[in-house]
Design a protein around this motif. Structure first.
Motif, PDB file in Angstrom:
ATOM      1  N   LEU B  97       0.831  -1.210   0.000  1.00  0.00           N
ATOM      2  CA  LEU B  97       0.000   0.000   0.000  1.00  0.00           C
ATOM      3  C   LEU B  97       0.860   1.253   0.000  1.00  0.00           C
ATOM      4  O   LEU B  97       0.574   2.214  -0.715  1.00  0.00           O
ATOM      5  CB  LEU B  97      -0.899   0.012   1.241  1.00  0.00           C
ATOM      6  CG  LEU B  97      -2.318  -0.496   1.067  1.00  0.00           C
ATOM      7  CD1 LEU B  97      -3.028  -0.527   2.409  1.00  0.00           C
ATOM      8  CD2 LEU B  97      -3.078   0.380   0.087  1.00  0.00           C
ATOM      9  N   GLY B  98       1.923   1.235   0.822  1.00  0.00           N
ATOM     10  CA  GLY B  98       2.838   2.376   0.883  1.00  0.00           C
ATOM     11  C   GLY B  98       3.410   2.702  -0.480  1.00  0.00           C
ATOM     12  O   GLY B  98       3.408   3.855  -0.911  1.00  0.00           O
ATOM     13  N   CYS B  99       3.896   1.667  -1.180  1.00  0.00           N
ATOM     14  CA  CYS B  99       4.443   1.839  -2.533  1.00  0.00           C
ATOM     15  C   CYS B  99       3.375   2.350  -3.476  1.00  0.00           C
ATOM     16  O   CYS B  99       3.574   3.306  -4.232  1.00  0.00           O
ATOM     17  CB  CYS B  99       4.915   0.500  -3.081  1.00  0.00           C
ATOM     18  SG  CYS B  99       6.588   0.109  -2.732  1.00  0.00           S
ATOM     19  N   GLU B 100       2.233   1.684  -3.413  1.00  0.00           N
ATOM     20  CA  GLU B 100       1.143   1.958  -4.340  1.00  0.00           C
ATOM     21  C   GLU B 100       0.703   3.427  -4.248  1.00  0.00           C
ATOM     22  O   GLU B 100       0.451   4.076  -5.259  1.00  0.00           O
ATOM     23  CB  GLU B 100      -0.014   1.018  -3.995  1.00  0.00           C
ATOM     24  CG  GLU B 100      -1.061   0.878  -5.056  1.00  0.00           C
ATOM     25  CD  GLU B 100      -0.614   0.026  -6.224  1.00  0.00           C
ATOM     26  OE1 GLU B 100       0.117  -0.955  -6.000  1.00  0.00           O
ATOM     27  OE2 GLU B 100      -0.992   0.350  -7.355  1.00  0.00           O
ATOM     28  N   LEU B 101       0.620   3.937  -3.001  1.00  0.00           N
ATOM     29  CA  LEU B 101       0.180   5.319  -2.796  1.00  0.00           C
ATOM     30  C   LEU B 101       1.084   6.302  -3.516  1.00  0.00           C
ATOM     31  O   LEU B 101       0.618   7.245  -4.147  1.00  0.00           O
ATOM     32  CB  LEU B 101       0.173   5.641  -1.297  1.00  0.00           C
ATOM     33  CG  LEU B 101      -1.093   5.252  -0.538  1.00  0.00           C
ATOM     34  CD1 LEU B 101      -0.923   5.523   0.948  1.00  0.00           C
ATOM     35  CD2 LEU B 101      -2.286   6.038  -1.084  1.00  0.00           C
ATOM     36  N   GLY B 122       7.837   4.983   1.110  1.00  0.00           N
ATOM     37  CA  GLY B 122       6.442   4.671   1.410  1.00  0.00           C
ATOM     38  C   GLY B 122       6.297   3.284   1.998  1.00  0.00           C
ATOM     39  O   GLY B 122       5.606   3.084   3.003  1.00  0.00           O
ATOM     40  N   ALA B 123       6.979   2.322   1.381  1.00  0.00           N
ATOM     41  CA  ALA B 123       6.909   0.944   1.876  1.00  0.00           C
ATOM     42  C   ALA B 123       7.509   0.849   3.277  1.00  0.00           C
ATOM     43  O   ALA B 123       6.956   0.199   4.167  1.00  0.00           O
ATOM     44  CB  ALA B 123       7.644   0.010   0.925  1.00  0.00           C
ATOM     45  N   ALA B 124       8.649   1.540   3.474  1.00  0.00           N
ATOM     46  CA  ALA B 124       9.310   1.492   4.779  1.00  0.00           C
ATOM     47  C   ALA B 124       8.412   2.095   5.853  1.00  0.00           C
ATOM     48  O   ALA B 124       8.296   1.553   6.955  1.00  0.00           O
ATOM     49  CB  ALA B 124      10.644   2.233   4.725  1.00  0.00           C
ATOM     50  N   VAL B 125       7.758   3.216   5.527  1.00  0.00           N
ATOM     51  CA  VAL B 125       6.862   3.848   6.493  1.00  0.00           C
ATOM     52  C   VAL B 125       5.711   2.900   6.831  1.00  0.00           C
ATOM     53  O   VAL B 125       5.348   2.737   8.003  1.00  0.00           O
ATOM     54  CB  VAL B 125       6.331   5.194   5.946  1.00  0.00           C
ATOM     55  CG1 VAL B 125       5.210   5.724   6.819  1.00  0.00           C
ATOM     56  CG2 VAL B 125       7.455   6.207   5.862  1.00  0.00           C
ATOM     57  N   GLY B 126       5.159   2.252   5.798  1.00  0.00           N
ATOM     58  CA  GLY B 126       4.088   1.283   6.031  1.00  0.00           C
ATOM     59  C   GLY B 126       4.516   0.207   7.007  1.00  0.00           C
ATOM     60  O   GLY B 126       3.795  -0.122   7.955  1.00  0.00           O
ATOM     61  N   SER B 127       5.724  -0.330   6.799  1.00  0.00           N
ATOM     62  CA  SER B 127       6.197  -1.409   7.673  1.00  0.00           C
ATOM     63  C   SER B 127       6.440  -0.888   9.088  1.00  0.00           C
ATOM     64  O   SER B 127       6.204  -1.592  10.073  1.00  0.00           O
ATOM     65  CB  SER B 127       7.476  -2.029   7.110  1.00  0.00           C
ATOM     66  OG  SER B 127       8.544  -1.138   7.215  1.00  0.00           O
ATOM     67  N   LEU B 128       6.906   0.373   9.203  1.00  0.00           N
ATOM     68  CA  LEU B 128       7.163   0.935  10.534  1.00  0.00           C
ATOM     69  C   LEU B 128       5.863   1.124  11.313  1.00  0.00           C
ATOM     70  O   LEU B 128       5.819   0.896  12.522  1.00  0.00           O
ATOM     71  CB  LEU B 128       7.893   2.274  10.409  1.00  0.00           C
ATOM     72  CG  LEU B 128       9.382   2.176  10.065  1.00  0.00           C
ATOM     73  CD1 LEU B 128       9.943   3.533   9.694  1.00  0.00           C
ATOM     74  CD2 LEU B 128      10.164   1.586  11.225  1.00  0.00           C
ATOM     75  N   SER B 156      16.122   0.810   2.547  1.00  0.00           N
ATOM     76  CA  SER B 156      15.049   0.800   1.558  1.00  0.00           C
ATOM     77  C   SER B 156      15.374   1.669   0.367  1.00  0.00           C
ATOM     78  O   SER B 156      15.176   1.270  -0.772  1.00  0.00           O
ATOM     79  CB  SER B 156      13.729   1.294   2.144  1.00  0.00           C
ATOM     80  OG  SER B 156      13.569   0.869   3.429  1.00  0.00           O
ATOM     81  N   ILE B 157      15.881   2.886   0.646  1.00  0.00           N
ATOM     82  CA  ILE B 157      16.152   3.784  -0.479  1.00  0.00           C
ATOM     83  C   ILE B 157      17.208   3.168  -1.392  1.00  0.00           C
ATOM     84  O   ILE B 157      17.058   3.142  -2.607  1.00  0.00           O
ATOM     85  CB  ILE B 157      16.597   5.174   0.023  1.00  0.00           C
ATOM     86  CG1 ILE B 157      15.411   5.863   0.696  1.00  0.00           C
ATOM     87  CG2 ILE B 157      17.113   6.028  -1.120  1.00  0.00           C
ATOM     88  CD1 ILE B 157      15.747   7.172   1.367  1.00  0.00           C
TER      89      ILE B 157
END
Lengths: 264, 196
Positions: B97-101, B122-128, B156-157
């Protein structure tokens, strides 16, 4: 989800796979809001009983697969125990600072991961992937193109692993040297990922075109080779669940092992 | 441009995700041994988890690919006897979802390096966010939490963003991506030019 290991089918195998998946997902979300380690301790006992006696696999398999659970417990609890915040200090050495609060919080995290490790193992040992995907199509109305893609991709996994090994041997024979550090990691990923991806994308593309031609993506008026329904085993599983959670709750109120009720 | 995913797109996305779970599986054991000591060195390669999402999106370039890739990666990990099981599915979902957004913010039309890096964040924030609920990471000592977040973001980056971008660029040179990308205006123009 072992394919070649022998086992005796038990009632857990006959539960509807989608139902099993939904229940476990609901349990997972629900447990994110449980902050009492005593409750988790009693939950783990129920899960262990189910794991040890109801999966229908040999003791060897059950025992071997249980080993990683210990690693899960350790890896998910140690960080919090050593570096968590808390008031009552038990031990301090350099950066390591163990407090009463962080200790119980760490134990709580370890227990939670272990409960999920066990539940996931039970799911994996008692569910055939093919049934799972057929059931998600029939009970959860997942579009067939997703379900069949997953099933086809699972069949391609052994080929991918085999290609990976061939690549590794080929690179070894040619004596490839990697640089150190991040650059070496990049080289490594590149050397493996590009040929693997290129080959597999080509193969997946060919298979997908064939599957589309054979109308695997058709939505309406499908017929299925396997028919999966809800059975009385689902009722049994629901009853087990309610009794298990109820008993765990009662025990956690009356037989307190950890002297904390709220670790957050 | 046909927007919905076809069976071909789905199968290719899942296969890409499975390949990354094969690769991850061979790195995985290493990271969990390092992880026991709690100094978050393992977080630097955490980005491998999201890599499937950005790579699959850069190849197929359609909405929904990032989420599907993350869910498939979780499934792949599970099939290989990944020890975390059901929790992986949820992590896959929030990371995807983070990536997708991020990709959606650019209307799925930008495939540049910085967008890929943003998607990685985005993905990293989602996982956090899920880690706050599942791992109580907000109760760690401040220096330790900072270390964890920094390590995961850098990882991630670098991996999900930069590695993935150049990986797909290299993959483009092999020619496989041509067959599966949706047809663009440029393709029509090229055809017109050829026809004269």
């Amino acid at each position: 989800m072992s394919i070649s290991i022998n086992y005796q089918p038990t009632w857990l195998h006959r539960i509807n796979p989608s139902f099993k998946l939904l229940v476990l997902t609901a349990l997972f979300i629900g447990m994110l809001f449980v902050h009492n380690p005593n409750f988790l301790l009693y939950m783990i006992i129920g899960a262990l009983l189910l794991y040890l006696f109801c999966t229908g696999h040999s003791w060897k398999v059950v025992g071997l697969l249980a080993v990683p659970l210990l690693i899960i417990f350790l890896s998910s609890s140690t960080t919090m125990i050593f570096f968590g915040e808390g008031e009552t200090t038990w031990f301090k050495f350099g950066l390591i600072h163990i407090t009463e609060e962080s200790f119980y919080r760490g134990i709580h995290l370890g227990l939670r991961s272990s409960v999920f490790g066990i539940l996931s193992l039970i799911f994996a040992l008692t569910t055939r992937p093919v049934y799972l995907f057929y059931s998600t199509m029939q009970q959860l109305k997942l579009k067939p193109k997703y379900a069949y893609s997953f099933m086809a991709a699972i069949r391609m996994l052994p080929i991918i692993v085999e290609e990976f090994q061939t690549l590794r041997q080929a690179l070894k024979v040619r004596g490839v040297q990697y640089s150190k550090g991040v650059k070496g990691m990049y080289e490594k990923i590149k050397l493996y990922a590009i040929p693997l991806l290129a080959q597999s994308i080509r193969r997946a593309h060919r298979i997908a075109v064939a599957m589309e031609a054979k109308k695997f993506s058709k939505d309406s008026q499908r017929t299925y080779y396997y028919h999966l329904r809800y059975t009385n085993k689902d009722v049994l599983f629901s009853i087990f669940l309610v009794v298990w959670l109820f008993l765990a709750f009662i025990c956690s109120e009356h037989f307190i092992v950890f002297p904390v009720e709220y670790v957050r | 441009m046909k927007k919905s995913l076809t069976l071909t797109d789905i199968l290719i996305t899942i296969v890409i995700a499975f390949i990354f779970s094969v690769i991850y599986k061979l790195w995985g054991p290493l990271s969990s041994i390092v992880g026991v000591f709690g100094l978050h060195v393992d977080q630097l390669i955490y980005g491998m988890w999201f890599m499937a999402a950005t790579v699959a999106f850069l190849i197929i370039r359609k909405p929904g690919v990032a989420i599907l890739a993350e869910l498939a990666a979780a499934q792949g990990e599970f099939l290989f006897g990944g020890q975390w099981g059901i929790s992986l599915l949820l992590y896959g979902l929030v990371q995807g979802l983070g990536c997708e957004l991020i990709f959606a913010m650019y209307r799925y039309k930008s495939y540049r390096l910085y967008v890929t890096c943003l998607a990685a964040v985005g993905a990293a924030v989602g996982s956090l966010i899920l880690d706050v609920f599942y791992g109580y990471i907000d109760s760690l000592a401040v220096w330790n939490l900072t270390l964890l977040i920094t390590a995961r973001l850098i990882g991630s980056i670098l991996i999900t963003g930069v590695f993935a971008y150049y990986l797909v660029e290299a993959l483009d040179k092999t020619g496989v991506t041509k067959a599966i990308r949706p047809i663009t205006e440029d393709d029509y123009k090229m055809l017109d030019d050829e026809m004269g």
